[in-house]
Enzyme design. Structure first.
Site: not given
Lengths: 434, 434
Positions: B247, B250, B275, B186, B99-100, B217
């Site tokens: 998470d 945060r 996650h 989903r 995903g660069a 990720v």
């Protein structure tokens, strides 16, 4: 050290608070003609909301009276001197960033907060300047800075009034500018953006640290920097810079690529003049592994086209990437700041657009021109004097100088030098530059 | 040290080169069923173009025969050991990022290149994995990395075939995943993204370093990580991580905000589980200034709603900022890596989603579950054992565990465990997560 910021609910008008209430500041500000704006220097937006919801009242109640307008992680009180980890840290540095909700800032702010720029013993306060339109995005940026838990980032405040945001700042990184709309003449852009930088110059003059360093990134950055410094007569003109470091970095990369060496072998690269297509990347003085570029690269045609190669880089990137080069621009801003706060490596220099007054090269006085500089790392610089000049280089320098003199006439109404007369020879914006 | 990469013109098919031609690699790869793809590991795109234009032939001619496919700043040959400045540097670390061309990577890559993550004596090779659609943007990213002149960044290559890009990588940061389209179930997302991570697991198994560390990720990251590790049986399952560090960050920020302390005072925060909205930010074991959170924050209602507060942060940010939180996600990836390559501060721990096998808490085996971990800084970790459990915490952990077990059944066809059976209780994606 106690850190303080003021929180004023949007729409409440100007609320006196630590950021705006000093007697000196009030005196300075009263002399200014100001457009009324929302008073919106705040920190930790979510916290403010929580207080409204009654969640964080315990925190608010614990805070001393003088700080009750302020909430959130960046408004907490602590004593850096009382802790082993932080007691050797330097005094907090206040950094204002305009255009703070934009993409360049989105890279830059996190670099500033990480310690990459000013070092790991330098606590940071970020003062983010945005617009009414971008205010929500500014809040988002501040929240992401909170979530990043940078130990050196001790204060974040956001606002849309430069007279509040620039209060006592040590650095002002002026990135925000209007992009040129379709069909807009360069003269019109100079006028619109010039007005922004005239206002910000006045604000810096009124409220910033007397030794604030100002780096103008918003284009046309040389003339914007000139406008800004002319509107800030109480700040040394030498403290104003226009960013040409991205051009320098790109020039170094292309020279390295052509010579077949890694880019750390390239030194003494100067970008002369205007950050526009009249800019002059200097291969006469540049060195590769300590040797003159012309000895290493004997392809004369390539060298003559080198300026074009550097200038076209931005446009090529936009084509590839679909937007302008925010990340590498932010890197070049970091490089520009680091060049002023760390000693220049022996023999080398860096390029930055600075005010011409008594320069040794014979460039016209009273414009902002990119030239080779050296620093002792104290935030200041001296012009490099050990540079050669030949006809090819000088002719191009004069062309860029002529452009800057024409731009200066075009913004005379903004620099207090009479009526503007706009006769710009051609469109010389770099492709994709804002 | 000579660095090598292979350049193959797009559309030329698979050209044997240093990255793909080793006998061992060929053997490993022949066992794989592969979809044919463009062979597109390259470096310095502009340089490649210049060669086509005849500009950089001098450089090409100087390069040794084995490297003639490769051009550009990141393909130059030099000997780090021969120079004072670099001779004490560590061995080059190879980092793949998928995903660069995306926004998270656009922040992360520059952090990796700057030395902020692995230290100032660690030279870096970046291997950027994109898609055919994003290929031009990948070229733009590589060009911006060139223009940034990072001294530690010694190699950049880009490609769309994980079997080429993952060759010999020490780290694989798997960010790329399909975002969920409107109305997509989903289960459908699990299937689409699961397939990507099954393929990438196979590729890692075939060509990556035998001790590669993998950080997933792309969401749903826990189950994607499980799929990835199941498809890479020759790589220790312990080397796979799912990112829950954002998470954790945060949660720390919110605890600090509530307690009225700076965030560096908050420690021992665990994110347990998935996650997703079943994640469990743990305030039972967390500490503020060394004291249990429950002693410092006595607002029980706030603590019970704390999980929601943490989860809602991402959605709140998207509302403010108009897009998801790329910058702070990148910061949390940096934190996650640093936690594995630097020793954990005494007494503290960090959260990461890891494979459950012999965990001391009684969590189901054979899933990827976020738990408290400590590292000696060698890239490895141990689970923290000095944790307390109470009914409130345990009930919520069991709910997250149940969700992960259901997700696992739903991707059985991708983990080699028979037919999938999808019975996911409800939609538990975090708002705005991709």
């Amino acid at each position: 050290m106690g850190l303080s910021t003021a929180y004023s609910p949007a729409g409440s008008g100007l609320v006196p608070g630590p950021l705006g209430a000093g007697a000196g500041a009030a005196r300075r500000r009263s002399a200014q003609v100001r457009r009324p704006r929302l008073a919106t220097v705040r920190c930790s937006v979510d916290a403010a909301k929580q207080v409204q919801d009654g969640v964080a009242t315990a925190v608010a109640a614990e805070a001393p009276a003088s700080r009750k307008e302020c909430f959130g992680v960046f408004c907490n009180i602590y004593d850096l001197k009382a802790e082993d980890k932080t007691k050797s840290w330097k005094k907090l540095v206040n950094i204002a960033v305009s255009g703070a909700a934009g993409m360049i800032s989105n890279h830059l702010l996190f670099k500033l907060a990480s310690g990459e720029v000013f070092g790991l013993d330098q606590p940071i306060a970020l003062k983010l300047l945005g617009s009414e339109r971008s205010f929500q995005a500014l809040e988002g940026v501040a929240m992401e800075l909170e979530d990043s838990l940078y130990p050196l980032l001790r204060e974040v405040s956001i606002g849309i009034d430069p007279y509040e945001v620039f209060q006592d700042v040590d650095w002002a990184l002026l990135i925000g500018a209007k992009p040129r709309g379709p069909g807009m003449e360069r003269a019109a852009l100079l006028d619109i953006n010039g007005q922004i930088f005239a206002d910000q110059g006045k604000a810096l003059n009124a409220v910033a640290s007397r030794n604030v360093k100002v780096l103008v990134v918003g284009n046309p950055c040389n003339t914007n920097a000139l406008i800004c410094l002319k509107n800030a007569p109480n700040i040394p003109a030498k403290n104003f810079h226009a960013l040409t470091r991205l051009d320098e970095n790109r020039a170094k990369c292309q020279l390295a690529l052509k010579a077949g060496v890694f880019y750390d072998k390239v030194s003494n690269v100067t970008i002369w003049g205007n950050h526009s297509t009249t800019q002059v990347p200097d291969f006469l003085n540049a060195k590769i592994d300590g040797r003159p570029v012309k000895e290493v690269i004997q392809d004369t045609k390539w060298l003559e086209e080198f300026t074009m190669t550097v200038q076209k880089r931005g446009g090529a990137l936009i084509q590839k990437w679909g937007r302008s080069s925010a990340a590498s621009t932010a890197v070049s801003i970091v490089d520009a700041i680091k060049s002023l706060v760390t000693p220049t490596p022996e023999g080398d220099w860096f390029s930055t657009g600075v005010y011409t007054t008594g320069n040794p090269y014979g460039i016209a006085e009273d414009i902002v021109f990119s030239m080779p500089c050296r620093s002792k790392g104290d935030g200041d610089y001296e012009l490099a004097t050990d540079v050669s000049m030949d006809d090819f280089l000088w002719e191009r320098i004069k062309k860029s100088e002529a452009e800057l003199l024409a731009e200066k006439k075009c913004v005379a109404h903004l620099t207090g030098e009479g009526d503007a007369f706009c006769d710009l020879p051609e469109d010389t914006m770099l492709p994709g530059e804002k």
